[in-house]
Design a protein around this motif. Structure first.
Motif, PDB file in Angstrom:
ATOM      1  N   ALA A 103       6.183  96.569  53.932  1.00 33.40           N
ATOM      2  CA  ALA A 103       5.274  95.827  53.500  1.00 33.40           C
ATOM      3  C   ALA A 103       4.685  96.132  52.186  1.00 33.40           C
ATOM      4  O   ALA A 103       4.165  94.928  51.327  1.00 33.40           O
ATOM      5  N   CYS A 104       5.725  96.653  51.719  1.00 33.10           N
ATOM      6  CA  CYS A 104       5.775  96.184  49.850  1.00 33.10           C
ATOM      7  C   CYS A 104       6.143  94.953  49.091  1.00 33.10           C
ATOM      8  O   CYS A 104       6.901  94.546  49.757  1.00 33.10           O
ATOM      9  N   VAL A 105       5.511  94.254  48.376  1.00 28.95           N
ATOM     10  CA  VAL A 105       5.163  93.232  46.990  1.00 28.95           C
ATOM     11  C   VAL A 105       7.025  93.076  47.108  1.00 28.95           C
ATOM     12  O   VAL A 105       7.158  94.293  46.466  1.00 28.95           O
ATOM     13  N   PRO A 106       6.661  92.328  46.008  1.00 27.43           N
ATOM     14  CA  PRO A 106       7.835  91.887  45.160  1.00 27.43           C
ATOM     15  C   PRO A 106       7.996  92.364  44.115  1.00 27.43           C
ATOM     16  O   PRO A 106       6.182  92.193  44.222  1.00 27.43           O
ATOM     17  N   GLY A 107       8.509  92.115  43.193  1.00 26.99           N
ATOM     18  CA  GLY A 107       7.887  92.879  41.480  1.00 26.99           C
ATOM     19  C   GLY A 107       7.264  91.181  40.974  1.00 26.99           C
ATOM     20  O   GLY A 107       7.632  90.012  41.653  1.00 26.99           O
ATOM     21  N   ALA A 108       6.614  91.501  40.304  1.00 25.14           N
ATOM     22  CA  ALA A 108       5.642  90.485  39.576  1.00 25.14           C
ATOM     23  C   ALA A 108       5.541  90.924  38.393  1.00 25.14           C
ATOM     24  O   ALA A 108       5.303  91.685  37.803  1.00 25.14           O
ATOM     25  N   ASN A 109       5.389  89.339  37.015  1.00 22.74           N
ATOM     26  CA  ASN A 109       4.755  89.890  35.942  1.00 22.74           C
ATOM     27  C   ASN A 109       6.565  90.681  35.131  1.00 22.74           C
ATOM     28  O   ASN A 109       6.009  91.117  34.130  1.00 22.74           O
ATOM     29  N   GLY A 110       7.988  90.212  35.508  1.00 22.03           N
ATOM     30  CA  GLY A 110       8.876  90.799  35.179  1.00 22.03           C
ATOM     31  C   GLY A 110       9.055  92.307  35.966  1.00 22.03           C
ATOM     32  O   GLY A 110       9.629  93.269  35.024  1.00 22.03           O
ATOM     33  N   MET A 111       7.921  92.728  36.728  1.00 28.31           N
ATOM     34  CA  MET A 111       8.783  93.782  37.498  1.00 28.31           C
ATOM     35  C   MET A 111       9.366  93.867  39.100  1.00 28.31           C
ATOM     36  O   MET A 111       9.064  93.446  39.060  1.00 28.31           O
ATOM     37  N   PRO A 112      10.849  94.595  38.627  1.00 28.98           N
ATOM     38  CA  PRO A 112      10.865  94.901  39.470  1.00 28.98           C
ATOM     39  C   PRO A 112      11.060  95.345  40.725  1.00 28.98           C
ATOM     40  O   PRO A 112       9.610  95.759  40.839  1.00 28.98           O
ATOM     41  N   LEU A 158      -8.335 103.766  51.200  1.00 27.26           N
ATOM     42  CA  LEU A 158      -7.624 104.549  52.256  1.00 27.26           C
ATOM     43  C   LEU A 158      -6.518 105.664  51.381  1.00 27.26           C
ATOM     44  O   LEU A 158      -5.857 106.149  52.169  1.00 27.26           O
ATOM     45  N   GLY A 159      -6.838 105.562  49.994  1.00 27.60           N
ATOM     46  CA  GLY A 159      -5.658 106.526  49.960  1.00 27.60           C
ATOM     47  C   GLY A 159      -4.443 106.065  48.856  1.00 27.60           C
ATOM     48  O   GLY A 159      -3.523 106.368  48.724  1.00 27.60           O
ATOM     49  N   LYS A 160      -3.630 104.880  50.056  1.00 26.02           N
ATOM     50  CA  LYS A 160      -2.949 103.850  49.305  1.00 26.02           C
ATOM     51  C   LYS A 160      -2.498 103.470  48.066  1.00 26.02           C
ATOM     52  O   LYS A 160      -3.338 102.560  47.457  1.00 26.02           O
ATOM     53  N   PHE A 161      -1.672 103.501  47.801  1.00 26.75           N
ATOM     54  CA  PHE A 161      -1.508 103.076  46.209  1.00 26.75           C
ATOM     55  C   PHE A 161      -1.507 101.147  46.233  1.00 26.75           C
ATOM     56  O   PHE A 161      -1.166 100.853  46.952  1.00 26.75           O
ATOM     57  N   MET A 162      -2.293 101.413  45.177  1.00 24.96           N
ATOM     58  CA  MET A 162      -2.563  99.418  44.599  1.00 24.96           C
ATOM     59  C   MET A 162      -1.308  98.459  44.484  1.00 24.96           C
ATOM     60  O   MET A 162      -0.295  99.773  43.847  1.00 24.96           O
ATOM     61  N   PRO A 163      -0.877  98.213  45.243  1.00 25.11           N
ATOM     62  CA  PRO A 163       0.368  97.563  44.905  1.00 25.11           C
ATOM     63  C   PRO A 163       0.726  96.786  43.453  1.00 25.11           C
ATOM     64  O   PRO A 163      -0.525  96.419  42.865  1.00 25.11           O
ATOM     65  N   LEU A 164       1.724  97.536  42.941  1.00 24.48           N
ATOM     66  CA  LEU A 164       2.202  98.320  41.868  1.00 24.48           C
ATOM     67  C   LEU A 164       1.080  97.846  40.876  1.00 24.48           C
ATOM     68  O   LEU A 164       1.205  97.718  39.771  1.00 24.48           O
ATOM     69  N   GLY A 165       0.639  98.753  41.402  1.00 21.94           N
ATOM     70  CA  GLY A 165      -0.345  99.672  40.148  1.00 21.94           C
ATOM     71  C   GLY A 165       0.189 100.501  39.584  1.00 21.94           C
ATOM     72  O   GLY A 165       0.023 100.468  38.506  1.00 21.94           O
ATOM     73  N   CYS A 166       1.450 101.187  39.491  1.00 18.09           N
ATOM     74  CA  CYS A 166       1.886 101.467  38.505  1.00 18.09           C
ATOM     75  C   CYS A 166       3.009 100.366  37.672  1.00 18.09           C
ATOM     76  O   CYS A 166       4.025 100.700  36.724  1.00 18.09           O
ATOM     77  N   GLY A 167       3.130  99.255  37.558  1.00 18.11           N
ATOM     78  CA  GLY A 167       3.615  98.012  36.919  1.00 18.11           C
ATOM     79  C   GLY A 167       3.557  98.265  35.929  1.00 18.11           C
ATOM     80  O   GLY A 167       4.145  97.012  35.877  1.00 18.11           O
ATOM     81  N   GLY A 168       2.111  98.058  35.581  1.00 17.42           N
ATOM     82  CA  GLY A 168       1.602  97.561  34.365  1.00 17.42           C
ATOM     83  C   GLY A 168       0.929  96.921  34.491  1.00 17.42           C
ATOM     84  O   GLY A 168       0.357  96.056  35.291  1.00 17.42           O
ATOM     85  N   PRO A 169      -0.229  96.641  32.835  1.00 17.78           N
ATOM     86  CA  PRO A 169      -1.616  95.274  33.323  1.00 17.78           C
ATOM     87  C   PRO A 169      -1.174  94.065  33.058  1.00 17.78           C
ATOM     88  O   PRO A 169       0.071  93.707  33.244  1.00 17.78           O
ATOM     89  N   SER A 170      -1.784  93.745  33.614  1.00 17.91           N
ATOM     90  CA  SER A 170      -0.596  92.307  34.308  1.00 17.91           C
ATOM     91  C   SER A 170      -2.623  91.870  34.321  1.00 17.91           C
ATOM     92  O   SER A 170      -3.194  91.660  33.793  1.00 17.91           O
ATOM     93  N   GLY A 171      -1.828  90.311  34.205  1.00 21.22           N
ATOM     94  CA  GLY A 171      -3.278  89.195  34.030  1.00 21.22           C
ATOM     95  C   GLY A 171      -4.308  88.986  34.533  1.00 21.22           C
ATOM     96  O   GLY A 171      -5.355  88.853  34.842  1.00 21.22           O
TER      97      GLY A 171
END
Length: 564
Positions: A492-501, A428-441
């Motif tokens: 609805a934004c998810v909280p930061g994860a994997n050290g991402m604020p 739908l063209g929505k940004f993936m949550p934390l998509g610009c937060g860097g690679p994660s597990g």
């Protein structure tokens, strides 16, 4: 003559690309010979989604709901002084001035007036703006006349979210009686069907009438269009802004409200709370009888999967009252399903068509026909078939947080936040949550944390067709002002994860205004790249953890033929 009063701070002029956009391609070869240049000035302590405005004398005001904090500048944004905010609590807020230079400040979730949560208030100050005003700024609260002041200004039974305010002194210019100003509070409801509402004052903001729902309140000349608009906007809207055409201009006194919406098919995913929908349609409605009846018109449809909610669009009127909408979206020839698959596979960076670009649509006939018309929607007709692309065709990556301000008809300044990375998206063209937060597990295919810069773009010839309009793009920041993710899913934004604020630390938008005495642009934005918590420790910004203004100090004005 070059404006030298704001030549303090960091000169942030970067490479210039004078490129035009048609709907998606064929940039014009025209080049503006004297590009705009900007200085950056610290406004105050950090605060997200700043609202900025100018009065008729060029006095600038900037506010943020963080605190809240409100500031004033009397020297073109070079320096700012903190002034008293009328309320000590604020959710969303906004600013506007009338022709008498009275200042209007709106806020959400007031603690001053005993009203239910998620209602909006309008405050007015008539204190002299040239003097210091840190306390006792003569703020007056706008009562809801139907409740005797026992409720908020809006007093809407369905609650309020993302309100905007506009004001104009009625009568023939040069009337300056601020007590006669018409003031319009516009918003969408939060607990109901997400409709667009207004409360209107005709006594300078002292009292406001009952809440009026725009689409169900009648039409002036396209009743079938109301049904069409309702089908798109029921359940999922994001308010873009409100404006009043000054008296003595074509369509003088006309009230505009603008918003973006998804469509009826997406309503099953939730009404506006989730923000997972593709908000691909832009709308205006106007009233010529003080808000009693309304005429809705689609401005543009970018196509499902081509989302405009990044997370807001920008709305403004030019000096004659023509409406403009600035937005960021994927290119219309992009296939959102392909980009979603490439995002999941980690190959989207190689597909430059999946980026987000900066676009503009406008109407030169009072809101009925946009970019010359030709859009696919038959009822009401007049929507734009193509949008003006304001960023260079050579620029790839992701654009968010659009702003727009206009001077003479067809002369506009816009800004946006840009990263060279393509933010991964869904179908739908929505940004993936934390998509610009860097690679994660869990998401090893995401790009490195994104570095974001403030870009500006100017066109002086939108009287040309979209494929022939010329744009001059300038990078206003020399050091990134944000590092990491920017979420466009609202609450609805998810909280930061994997050290991402927190990816919503900047909140939801920036804003831009034109100084009417110079025709030069001023942009309010937030910089959180302090090198710690939200910042890049290897490349912190000198303005990190502050509210900042970008002030145009040279290049073409959008009023007349002068230079800034």
């Amino acid at each position: 003559m070059v404006n030298s009063r704001a030549r303090r701070g960091l000169l942030a002029l970067a490479a210039v690309g004078a490129l035009a956009g048609g709907m998606l391609s064929s940039p014009a070869a025209a080049r503006v010979t004297r590009p705009p240049a900007f200085t950056l000035s610290t406004v105050g302590a950090f605060g997200g989604e700043p609202s900025i405005t100018s009065d008729s004398r060029g006095v600038l005001y900037d506010t943020t709901p963080s605190g809240p904090q409100t500031y004033r500048s009397t020297n073109g944004g070079a320096t700012w002084a903190n002034i008293q905010s009328p309320d000590n609590n604020s959710g969303d807020d906004c600013l506007n001035t009338d022709q008498a230079n009275s200042l209007y400040w709106c806020n959400l979730a007031s603690t001053t007036v005993g009203s239910a949560p998620l209602q909006a208030d309008v405050w007015k100050s008539t204190a002299p703006t040239i003097t210091t005003c840190t306390t006792g700024c003569s703020w007056k609260y706008g009562n809801n006349a139907t409740t005797g002041g026992s409720c908020s200004t809006s007093c809407n039974p369905f609650g309020v979210d993302r309100q905007w305010v506009a004001s104009s002194i009625t009568g023939v210019p040069p009337s300056t009686n601020t007590a006669h100003a018409e003031v319009v509070l516009m918003y969408h409801d939060f607990y109901g069907p997400s409709h667009i509402w207004v409360n209107i004052s005709t006594d300078g903001g002292a009292t406001f009438g009952t809440a009026r729902e725009v689409l169900s309140n009648g039409v002036t000349n396209n009743p079938n269009g109301t049904v069409t608009a309702e089908g798109y906007t029921f359940c999922n809207t994001v308010p873009a802004g409100v404006g009043i055409v000054p008296p003595g201009k074509p369509h003088g006194g006309r009230i505009f409200v603008a918003w973006i919406a998804s469509d009826l098919a997406q309503d099953a995913t939730g009404c506006n709370i989730t923000m997972v929908q593709s908000f691909h349609t832009a709308w205006v409605a106007y009233s010529d009888d003080g808000g009693v009846t309304w005429s809705p018109h689609m401005a543009f449809d970018s196509g499902i999967g081509h989302d405009m909610s990044t997370p807001f669009v920008a709305f403004t009127l030019d000096r004659l009252g023509n409406p403009y909408i600035g937005f960021d979206s994927q290119a219309p020839n992009q296939d959102p399903a392909i980009c979603a698959a490439e995002s999941a596979a980690g190959t989207v960076q190689a597909d430059k068509t999946c980026g987000y670009n900066m676009y503009v649509v406008w109407s030169r006939d009072g809101g009925s026909t946009w970019d010359g018309g030709g859009g696919k929607l038959p009822d009401p007709p007049g929507s734009a078939a193509v949008a003006y692309r304001a960023n260079p065709a050579t620029e790839t990556g992701t654009d968010v947080f659009p702003t727009i301000a206009a001077g003479d008809p067809g002369k506009v300044d816009v800004s946006y936040l840009h990263t060279d990375e393509i933010d991964p998206t869904d179908a739908l063209g929505k940004f993936m949550p934390l998509g610009c937060g860097g690679p994660s597990g869990s998401n090893p295919n995401y790009p490195p944390r994104c570095h974001w810069n403030l870009m500006t773009s100017q066109s002086l010839n939108l009287g040309n067709a979209p494929a022939r309009a010329a744009w001059t793009r300038v990078q206003a920041t020399t050091t990134p002002m944000h590092w990491g993710d920017i979420c466009n899913l609202g609450i609805a934004c998810v909280p930061g994860a994997n050290g991402m604020p927190d990816p919503r630390h900047l909140l939801d938008f920036d804003q831009e205004t034109i100084d009417p005495t110079t025709g030069c642009a001023h942009i309010g934005y937030a910089d959180d790249n302090a090198g710690t918590v939200y910042g890049d420790p290897s490349n912190p910004s000198p303005f990190g953890n502050h509210l900042v203004s970008a002030n145009q100090v040279s290049g073409p004005s959008v009023i007349g033929t002068r230079q800034c």
